[in-house]
Design an enzyme around this catalytic site. Sequence first.
Site, PDB file in Angstrom:
ATOM      1  N   GLU A 102      12.885   7.554 132.853  1.00 14.07           N
ATOM      2  CA  GLU A 102      13.120   9.008 132.991  1.00 14.07           C
ATOM      3  C   GLU A 102      12.292   9.591 134.137  1.00 14.07           C
ATOM      4  O   GLU A 102      11.827  10.725 134.073  1.00 14.07           O
ATOM      5  CB  GLU A 102      12.932   9.739 131.664  1.00 14.07           C
TER       6      GLU A 102
ATOM      7  N   GLY B 133      -9.718 -11.221 120.901  1.00 13.31           N
ATOM      8  CA  GLY B 133      -8.769 -12.329 121.007  1.00 13.31           C
ATOM      9  C   GLY B 133      -7.566 -12.164 120.085  1.00 13.31           C
ATOM     10  O   GLY B 133      -6.433 -12.484 120.451  1.00 13.31           O
TER      11      GLY B 133
ATOM     12  N   ILE C  39      20.686   0.819 131.891  1.00 13.87           N
ATOM     13  CA  ILE C  39      21.258   1.759 130.928  1.00 13.87           C
ATOM     14  C   ILE C  39      20.851   1.369 129.505  1.00 13.87           C
ATOM     15  O   ILE C  39      21.266   0.342 128.970  1.00 13.87           O
ATOM     16  CB  ILE C  39      22.794   1.836 131.075  1.00 13.87           C
ATOM     17  N   THR C  40      20.016   2.232 128.945  1.00  8.66           N
ATOM     18  CA  THR C  40      19.486   1.990 127.601  1.00  8.66           C
ATOM     19  C   THR C  40      20.607   2.091 126.556  1.00  8.66           C
ATOM     20  O   THR C  40      21.408   3.012 126.597  1.00  8.66           O
ATOM     21  CB  THR C  40      18.388   3.027 127.275  1.00  8.66           C
TER      22      THR C  40
ATOM     23  N   THR D 188       9.614   7.781 137.312  1.00  9.48           N
ATOM     24  CA  THR D 188       8.278   7.177 137.333  1.00  9.48           C
ATOM     25  C   THR D 188       7.222   8.288 137.330  1.00  9.48           C
ATOM     26  O   THR D 188       7.516   9.435 137.678  1.00  9.48           O
ATOM     27  CB  THR D 188       8.077   6.349 138.617  1.00  9.48           C
TER      28      THR D 188
ATOM     29  N   ARG E  89     -13.369  -5.664 110.460  1.00  8.78           N
ATOM     30  CA  ARG E  89     -13.888  -6.800 111.227  1.00  8.78           C
ATOM     31  C   ARG E  89     -15.429  -6.819 111.226  1.00  8.78           C
ATOM     32  O   ARG E  89     -16.060  -5.845 111.639  1.00  8.78           O
ATOM     33  CB  ARG E  89     -13.355  -6.701 112.660  1.00  8.78           C
TER      34      ARG E  89
ATOM     35  N   GLY F  83      17.221   4.715 142.178  1.00 10.50           N
ATOM     36  CA  GLY F  83      16.318   4.844 141.038  1.00 10.50           C
ATOM     37  C   GLY F  83      15.611   6.187 141.135  1.00 10.50           C
ATOM     38  O   GLY F  83      16.148   7.214 140.705  1.00 10.50           O
ATOM     39  N   SER F  84      14.419   6.201 141.786  1.00 11.77           N
ATOM     40  CA  SER F  84      13.736   7.480 142.016  1.00 11.77           C
ATOM     41  C   SER F  84      14.607   8.390 142.871  1.00 11.77           C
ATOM     42  O   SER F  84      14.671   9.596 142.661  1.00 11.77           O
ATOM     43  CB  SER F  84      12.395   7.236 142.720  1.00 11.77           C
TER      44      SER F  84
ATOM     45  N   LEU G 205      22.715   7.353 135.006  1.00 15.56           N
ATOM     46  CA  LEU G 205      22.343   7.991 136.275  1.00 15.56           C
ATOM     47  C   LEU G 205      21.958   6.914 137.292  1.00 15.56           C
ATOM     48  O   LEU G 205      22.501   6.848 138.385  1.00 15.56           O
ATOM     49  CB  LEU G 205      21.176   8.964 136.049  1.00 15.56           C
TER      50      LEU G 205
HETATM   51  N1  COS Z   1      16.977  21.689 137.304  1.00 11.68           N
HETATM   52  C1  COS Z   1      18.157  22.085 137.814  1.00 11.68           C
HETATM   53  N2  COS Z   1      18.578  21.712 139.050  1.00 11.68           N
HETATM   54  C2  COS Z   1      17.778  20.911 139.774  1.00 11.68           C
HETATM   55  C3  COS Z   1      16.538  20.476 139.300  1.00 11.68           C
HETATM   56  C4  COS Z   1      16.137  20.895 138.010  1.00 11.68           C
HETATM   57  N3  COS Z   1      14.967  20.508 137.477  1.00 11.68           N
HETATM   58  N4  COS Z   1      15.958  19.703 140.236  1.00 11.68           N
HETATM   59  C5  COS Z   1      16.819  19.656 141.262  1.00 11.68           C
HETATM   60  N5  COS Z   1      17.930  20.381 140.976  1.00 11.68           N
HETATM   61  C6  COS Z   1      19.128  20.563 141.819  1.00 11.68           C
HETATM   62  C7  COS Z   1      18.902  21.681 142.765  1.00 11.68           C
HETATM   63  O1  COS Z   1      20.051  22.513 142.705  1.00 11.68           O
HETATM   64  C8  COS Z   1      18.812  21.024 144.129  1.00 11.68           C
HETATM   65  O2  COS Z   1      19.516  21.658 145.095  1.00 11.68           O
HETATM   66  P1  COS Z   1      18.855  22.918 145.898  1.00 11.68           P
HETATM   67  O3  COS Z   1      17.541  22.423 146.439  1.00 11.68           O
HETATM   68  O4  COS Z   1      19.872  23.196 146.931  1.00 11.68           O
HETATM   69  O5  COS Z   1      18.704  23.991 144.883  1.00 11.68           O
HETATM   70  C9  COS Z   1      19.466  19.653 143.959  1.00 11.68           C
HETATM   71  O6  COS Z   1      19.400  19.386 142.562  1.00 11.68           O
HETATM   72  C10 COS Z   1      18.733  18.560 144.716  1.00 11.68           C
HETATM   73  O7  COS Z   1      17.367  18.597 144.311  1.00 11.68           O
HETATM   74  P2  COS Z   1      16.185  17.974 145.170  1.00 11.68           P
HETATM   75  O8  COS Z   1      16.288  18.435 146.593  1.00 11.68           O
HETATM   76  O9  COS Z   1      14.911  18.239 144.438  1.00 11.68           O
HETATM   77  O10 COS Z   1      16.589  16.431 145.127  1.00 11.68           O
HETATM   78  P3  COS Z   1      15.848  15.163 145.682  1.00 11.68           P
HETATM   79  O11 COS Z   1      16.855  14.244 146.193  1.00 11.68           O
HETATM   80  O12 COS Z   1      14.686  15.572 146.556  1.00 11.68           O
HETATM   81  O13 COS Z   1      15.269  14.484 144.328  1.00 11.68           O
HETATM   82  C11 COS Z   1      13.681  14.024 142.580  1.00 11.68           C
HETATM   83  C12 COS Z   1      14.267  15.023 143.589  1.00 11.68           C
HETATM   84  C13 COS Z   1      12.973  12.867 143.264  1.00 11.68           C
HETATM   85  C14 COS Z   1      12.671  14.826 141.784  1.00 11.68           C
HETATM   86  C15 COS Z   1      14.817  13.556 141.644  1.00 11.68           C
HETATM   87  O14 COS Z   1      15.724  12.726 142.359  1.00 11.68           O
HETATM   88  C16 COS Z   1      14.327  12.790 140.458  1.00 11.68           C
HETATM   89  O15 COS Z   1      13.975  13.378 139.442  1.00 11.68           O
HETATM   90  N6  COS Z   1      14.312  11.455 140.560  1.00 11.68           N
HETATM   91  C17 COS Z   1      13.995  10.599 139.436  1.00 11.68           C
HETATM   92  C18 COS Z   1      15.255  10.343 138.678  1.00 11.68           C
HETATM   93  C19 COS Z   1      14.949   9.798 137.339  1.00 11.68           C
HETATM   94  O16 COS Z   1      14.274  10.411 136.533  1.00 11.68           O
HETATM   95  N7  COS Z   1      15.509   8.626 137.091  1.00 11.68           N
HETATM   96  C20 COS Z   1      15.409   8.004 135.830  1.00 11.68           C
HETATM   97  C21 COS Z   1      16.794   7.906 135.295  1.00 11.68           C
HETATM   98  S1  COS Z   1      16.947   8.294 133.644  1.00 11.68           S
HETATM   99  S2  COS Z   1      16.214   6.719 132.737  1.00 11.68           S
END
Ligand code: COS
Length: 394
Positions: free
Chosen positions: A372, A349, A164-165, A374, A276, A134-135, A128
């Site tokens: 997954e 220590g 990517i793990t 922050t 200890r 990232g976020s 992803l």
């Molecule tokens: N389940 C199903 N669909 C979801 C969902 C969920 N939990 N969360 C969001 N969606 C879908 C929705 O359909 C949404 O569209 P609508 O608002 O039109 O319904 C669409 O995705 C976009 O969602 P959102 O508007 O919430 O997206 P943002 O860009 O605001 O992002 C965050 C939200 C920040 C919460 C998200 O990008 C996120 O989780 N980021 C962190 C990513 C992450 O965990 N990265 C680590 C990678 S894996 S190691």
Amino acid sequence: MDEFPLYGLSEEHQAIREAVRAVCDAKVAPFASDVDEFARYPREAADALRAADFHAPHVPEAYGGAGADALATCLVIEEVARACVSSSLIPAVNKLGSLPVQIAGSEELKKHYLGRLAAGEGGFSYCLSEPDAGSDAGAMKTRASFEPGGDGGTWILNGVKRWITNAEESEFYTVLAITDPEKKARGGISAFVVEKSDEGVSFGAPEKKLGIKGSPTREVYLDNVRIPASRLIGEEGEGFAIAMQTLDHTRVTIAAQAVGVAQGALDYALSYAKERQQFGKAIAEFQGLQFLLADMGMKVEAARQMTYAAAGRSERGDADLTFFGAAAKCFASDVAMEVTTNAVQVLGGYGYTREYPVERMMRDAKITQIYEGTNQVQRIVMARQLLAGVQSEL
Ligand code: COS
């Protein structure tokens, strides 16, 4: 009702915990320090988990898997993490990588890829994140374009995935890519299965990390990777929703990992405190230290209960899973950081040296607050759920 008799683990779940613990005591824990020291893949753990069918326990029996429910999968990950966090990423990332297929894939994709994963023919990674996404996962640039033709057409993927793990170690990859640049996260992202052996797939050098050194983290490069249309997971445009839904479930597994490493550090701190001697007695007899140990135990248990409650929601697919997954991951990982840091403190220590395992646990725990999503992202997710009125009915 059978799932949590008298709000405890069922006999079946307890038996799974005991079985995993036995494998970990014999085949995972003895190598944890070496794996960390030499930043090498935990081959012994991978082989042992595979032999005991704990490498991807979540795969349903219908596809040749062990058919562990979400709670049982958490117990496996927790127990492995208690011994070696790097090794716990094997069952955890196999779930993360393959869950999109399990949630939204065609029957053909499920049979083929979940079957191969369960059979131990290859691990599954999740692609992803990108250098600038990232976020803000929706800001990804990896592109998939469609070329019509015989056999339903071809998707052509180009881009760079980062952090990517188990990259290169895994045979299979769920890759999120833009299919409609106008729509982006709202219908413009799709999910695909890519194989390591697909032409145009290559990998960056392993990242030099603070912890989880036995779990390789690399970039994945996609250079004109051509895959058949049948490798699209779900419908075109559903990718972001599938990715977020996947994380709702797998954040619970990160919570389990955090509980495991915290328990491992607490166990070590307790045994050390009893051995200890200072000022003529075991340091466990000092009340100041007892208060610290009590807080550690209390917080680990609170994190565990929250994680198991979230696992129940994951298994049932409850409406408040999004809140619970984020809450469990956030709380448990903060607890893991605090408890492992305090375990180093108990050892003084000695705890600060690599002769003892608690500094490794402290370094390993840190990632659970980051990946997954922050813990800042988890709080955004939780607040949105609360404000939208999606709350536990308990
Ligand atoms: N389940 C199903 N669909 C979801 C969902 C969920 N939990 N969360 C969001 N969606 C879908 C929705 O359909 C949404 O569209 P609508 O608002 O039109 O319904 C669409 O995705 C976009 O969602 P959102 O508007 O919430 O997206 P943002 O860009 O605001 O992002 C965050 C939200 C920040 C919460 C998200 O990008 C996120 O989780 N980021 C962190 C990513 C992450 O965990 N990265 C680590 C990678 S894996 S190691």
